[in-house]
Design a protein around this motif. Sequence first.
Motif, PDB file in Angstrom:
ATOM      1  N   LEU A 244      -9.302  -8.423   8.415  1.00 14.23           N
ATOM      2  CA  LEU A 244      -7.962  -8.987   8.300  1.00 14.23           C
ATOM      3  C   LEU A 244      -6.971  -7.865   7.997  1.00 14.23           C
ATOM      4  O   LEU A 244      -7.239  -7.009   7.144  1.00 14.23           O
ATOM      5  CB  LEU A 244      -7.903 -10.042   7.190  1.00 14.23           C
ATOM      6  N   PRO A 245      -5.828  -7.835   8.685  1.00 14.35           N
ATOM      7  CA  PRO A 245      -4.850  -6.769   8.429  1.00 14.35           C
ATOM      8  C   PRO A 245      -4.104  -6.997   7.115  1.00 14.35           C
ATOM      9  O   PRO A 245      -3.780  -8.128   6.746  1.00 14.35           O
ATOM     10  CB  PRO A 245      -3.905  -6.863   9.632  1.00 14.35           C
ATOM     11  N   VAL A 246      -3.836  -5.895   6.432  1.00 17.35           N
ATOM     12  CA  VAL A 246      -3.069  -5.912   5.182  1.00 17.35           C
ATOM     13  C   VAL A 246      -1.961  -4.880   5.317  1.00 17.35           C
ATOM     14  O   VAL A 246      -2.223  -3.727   5.672  1.00 17.35           O
ATOM     15  CB  VAL A 246      -3.951  -5.592   3.961  1.00 17.35           C
ATOM     16  N   GLU A 247      -0.739  -5.284   5.040  1.00 14.19           N
ATOM     17  CA  GLU A 247       0.405  -4.380   5.160  1.00 14.19           C
ATOM     18  C   GLU A 247       1.348  -4.584   3.988  1.00 14.19           C
ATOM     19  O   GLU A 247       1.644  -5.724   3.606  1.00 14.19           O
ATOM     20  CB  GLU A 247       1.146  -4.606   6.475  1.00 14.19           C
ATOM     21  N   LEU A 248       1.830  -3.473   3.427  1.00 15.68           N
ATOM     22  CA  LEU A 248       2.786  -3.508   2.331  1.00 15.68           C
ATOM     23  C   LEU A 248       4.190  -3.269   2.864  1.00 15.68           C
ATOM     24  O   LEU A 248       4.388  -3.005   4.050  1.00 15.68           O
ATOM     25  CB  LEU A 248       2.428  -2.456   1.276  1.00 15.68           C
ATOM     26  N   SER A 249       5.150  -3.351   1.987  1.00 15.63           N
ATOM     27  CA  SER A 249       6.537  -3.120   2.374  1.00 15.63           C
ATOM     28  C   SER A 249       6.800  -1.623   2.534  1.00 15.63           C
ATOM     29  O   SER A 249       6.026  -0.779   2.073  1.00 15.63           O
ATOM     30  CB  SER A 249       7.481  -3.715   1.329  1.00 15.63           C
ATOM     31  N   ALA A 250       7.896  -1.288   3.189  1.00 12.84           N
ATOM     32  CA  ALA A 250       8.244   0.112   3.424  1.00 12.84           C
ATOM     33  C   ALA A 250       8.538   0.815   2.104  1.00 12.84           C
ATOM     34  O   ALA A 250       9.219   0.273   1.229  1.00 12.84           O
ATOM     35  CB  ALA A 250       9.457   0.199   4.351  1.00 12.84           C
ATOM     36  N   GLY A 251       8.001   2.027   1.959  1.00 11.40           N
ATOM     37  CA  GLY A 251       8.221   2.809   0.749  1.00 11.40           C
ATOM     38  C   GLY A 251       7.376   2.402  -0.431  1.00 11.40           C
ATOM     39  O   GLY A 251       7.590   2.909  -1.541  1.00 11.40           O
ATOM     40  N   ALA A 252       6.405   1.500  -0.244  1.00 11.82           N
ATOM     41  CA  ALA A 252       5.575   1.043  -1.361  1.00 11.82           C
ATOM     42  C   ALA A 252       4.649   2.168  -1.819  1.00 11.82           C
ATOM     43  O   ALA A 252       4.115   2.926  -1.009  1.00 11.82           O
ATOM     44  CB  ALA A 252       4.759  -0.177  -0.942  1.00 11.82           C
ATOM     45  N   HIS A 253       4.456   2.280  -3.125  1.00 11.22           N
ATOM     46  CA  HIS A 253       3.538   3.267  -3.689  1.00 11.22           C
ATOM     47  C   HIS A 253       3.107   2.790  -5.068  1.00 11.22           C
ATOM     48  O   HIS A 253       3.776   1.977  -5.709  1.00 11.22           O
ATOM     49  CB  HIS A 253       4.210   4.647  -3.784  1.00 11.22           C
ATOM     50  N   GLY A 254       1.975   3.281  -5.508  1.00 12.07           N
ATOM     51  CA  GLY A 254       1.443   2.881  -6.805  1.00 12.07           C
ATOM     52  C   GLY A 254       0.122   2.149  -6.651  1.00 12.07           C
ATOM     53  O   GLY A 254      -0.549   2.206  -5.612  1.00 12.07           O
ATOM     54  N   GLN A 270      -9.658  -6.476  -4.249  1.00 11.44           N
ATOM     55  CA  GLN A 270      -9.903  -5.069  -3.949  1.00 11.44           C
ATOM     56  C   GLN A 270      -8.701  -4.241  -4.404  1.00 11.44           C
ATOM     57  O   GLN A 270      -7.570  -4.515  -4.006  1.00 11.44           O
ATOM     58  CB  GLN A 270     -10.132  -4.883  -2.442  1.00 11.44           C
ATOM     59  N   PRO A 271      -8.915  -3.214  -5.258  1.00 10.06           N
ATOM     60  CA  PRO A 271      -7.791  -2.356  -5.657  1.00 10.06           C
ATOM     61  C   PRO A 271      -7.399  -1.412  -4.526  1.00 10.06           C
ATOM     62  O   PRO A 271      -8.225  -1.010  -3.704  1.00 10.06           O
ATOM     63  CB  PRO A 271      -8.337  -1.595  -6.869  1.00 10.06           C
ATOM     64  N   TRP A 272      -6.142  -1.023  -4.525  1.00 11.61           N
ATOM     65  CA  TRP A 272      -5.611  -0.142  -3.483  1.00 11.61           C
ATOM     66  C   TRP A 272      -4.575   0.779  -4.115  1.00 11.61           C
ATOM     67  O   TRP A 272      -3.533   0.328  -4.578  1.00 11.61           O
ATOM     68  CB  TRP A 272      -4.997  -0.976  -2.362  1.00 11.61           C
ATOM     69  N   GLY A 273      -4.897   2.069  -4.147  1.00 10.03           N
ATOM     70  CA  GLY A 273      -3.962   3.061  -4.666  1.00 10.03           C
ATOM     71  C   GLY A 273      -3.170   3.690  -3.531  1.00 10.03           C
ATOM     72  O   GLY A 273      -3.731   4.364  -2.669  1.00 10.03           O
ATOM     73  N   VAL A 274      -1.879   3.480  -3.525  1.00 10.53           N
ATOM     74  CA  VAL A 274      -1.002   3.964  -2.455  1.00 10.53           C
ATOM     75  C   VAL A 274      -0.248   5.188  -2.963  1.00 10.53           C
ATOM     76  O   VAL A 274       0.374   5.146  -4.033  1.00 10.53           O
ATOM     77  CB  VAL A 274      -0.012   2.872  -2.007  1.00 10.53           C
ATOM     78  N   GLY A 275      -0.331   6.283  -2.211  1.00 12.28           N
ATOM     79  CA  GLY A 275       0.346   7.515  -2.601  1.00 12.28           C
ATOM     80  C   GLY A 275       1.853   7.423  -2.438  1.00 12.28           C
ATOM     81  O   GLY A 275       2.378   6.610  -1.675  1.00 12.28           O
ATOM     82  N   ARG A 276       2.533   8.278  -3.172  1.00 11.00           N
ATOM     83  CA  ARG A 276       3.995   8.297  -3.111  1.00 11.00           C
ATOM     84  C   ARG A 276       4.454   8.944  -1.799  1.00 11.00           C
ATOM     85  O   ARG A 276       3.896   9.957  -1.373  1.00 11.00           O
ATOM     86  CB  ARG A 276       4.564   9.082  -4.290  1.00 11.00           C
ATOM     87  N   PRO A 277       5.471   8.402  -1.138  1.00 13.89           N
ATOM     88  CA  PRO A 277       6.003   9.020   0.093  1.00 13.89           C
ATOM     89  C   PRO A 277       6.855  10.245  -0.243  1.00 13.89           C
ATOM     90  O   PRO A 277       8.077  10.168  -0.363  1.00 13.89           O
ATOM     91  CB  PRO A 277       6.834   7.889   0.717  1.00 13.89           C
ATOM     92  N   TRP A 278       6.182  11.402  -0.384  1.00 12.06           N
ATOM     93  CA  TRP A 278       6.892  12.617  -0.790  1.00 12.06           C
ATOM     94  C   TRP A 278       7.874  13.089   0.269  1.00 12.06           C
ATOM     95  O   TRP A 278       8.790  13.866  -0.040  1.00 12.06           O
ATOM     96  CB  TRP A 278       5.880  13.718  -1.100  1.00 12.06           C
ATOM     97  N   GLY A 279       7.698  12.690   1.512  1.00 10.71           N
ATOM     98  CA  GLY A 279       8.666  13.083   2.532  1.00 10.71           C
ATOM     99  C   GLY A 279      10.052  12.546   2.240  1.00 10.71           C
ATOM    100  O   GLY A 279      11.061  13.220   2.490  1.00 10.71           O
TER     101      GLY A 279
END
Length: 382
Positions: A244-254, A270-279
């Motif tokens: 199943l696809p999972v998608e977060l909002s734009a710019g999400a991190h944490g 299920q935990p999911w660690g999203v990196g910060r968008p350093w760009g």
Amino acid sequence: MTRQPGPEAPHPTRPTGPPSLTALLTLLALLPALCALFVLTAPGARAAEGDPAVSLSKKEAGKGGEITVRGSGWRPDALLMLLICGQSTPERGVIGGTNSCANADGRAVTTDRKGAFSKKLPVTEPPKPCPCVVHVATVTGEEALADAVFTVAGHPTAELPRQGGDGKLAVLATTRLEGDSSLLTWFGAPPARRLVLTVGNLGSDPVEDPVFEIGTAHGVYAPQWEERQWRGTVAPGGKARIELPVELSAGAHGDYQVSLRYGDKVLAEQPWGVGRPWGVTLFWVLLCLVVPAAVFRIAMAVVDKVRPRPAGAHRLRRPTAPTAVIAKTKTKTKTKTKTKTKTNANTATGTDANATTAVLPWFTPDSAPSENRPRPTTKGQA
């Protein structure tokens, strides 16, 4: 005998002290009743009584027509969505979720202060065959819904799928998130993954095209649920691998928590660690550096253009001999001071001639006047 006037007896008077205890108790007893009366009589403060209800101006209409949907008993000032759904009945609800509804032609309406509404709805064919209903549900706030039977003329009709009340899904293996982030995610694009798990049917009936709900929660916030339908059938006692696809909002991190729910039961988390968008951070840092520098350069150019200048500063100075010639002349003068006086005089004369030649650019060494040059002959002389 006459009665002598004496002091009159004092008349009884009411006490002027604080009010009695009975009056205070009476006032306290009436105060809640007055508050309740004020709240009930305030406009829009009374909630709608009874369960939400929906009525239609027509029970049957063809594609391209229009019906009027009226409702009552809803929450005041609530936002509702109106959809025509196939493969549905008021008893079983909308089978397959909103995937069975004509979502593109739905309408939204807000109830009034009494919890009622009236809205026109265009008639379109849903993606699933009839029996059909007009499905009304709340968009925000407490969940509430109601269905009204409706027939789309000319639309196919089919029996409802058998109710799989005995079909039960359970997770048989550990869930995981698969997929990688692209370069665009580093610049704020929505992170996306695939939730992969293996489920088994522990019931006696097959489960066809189950509709799951995926929730994503960030921090202490409650999960936001979205429907995801899986195409396939899980036979009784069988198992299936589901993605199943999972998608977060734009710019999400944490740190996020992904949950999977089927019916009223949460199957997996299920935990999911999203990196910060350093760009994005780098872009803002460069923007904060480049823009002030550009503004400063433009401001300096404007100031240099409009500042007042002293009188005569624009005039050119009189040209002088080149610096290299002057330095060479001084060097020769210092070297030849140690020679004889006659040589110094000749050197000084030569230096003066060179200086004169350098200072007077309109004479070249060949055209300068000299005593040794022959005089021009006049006409008639040999």
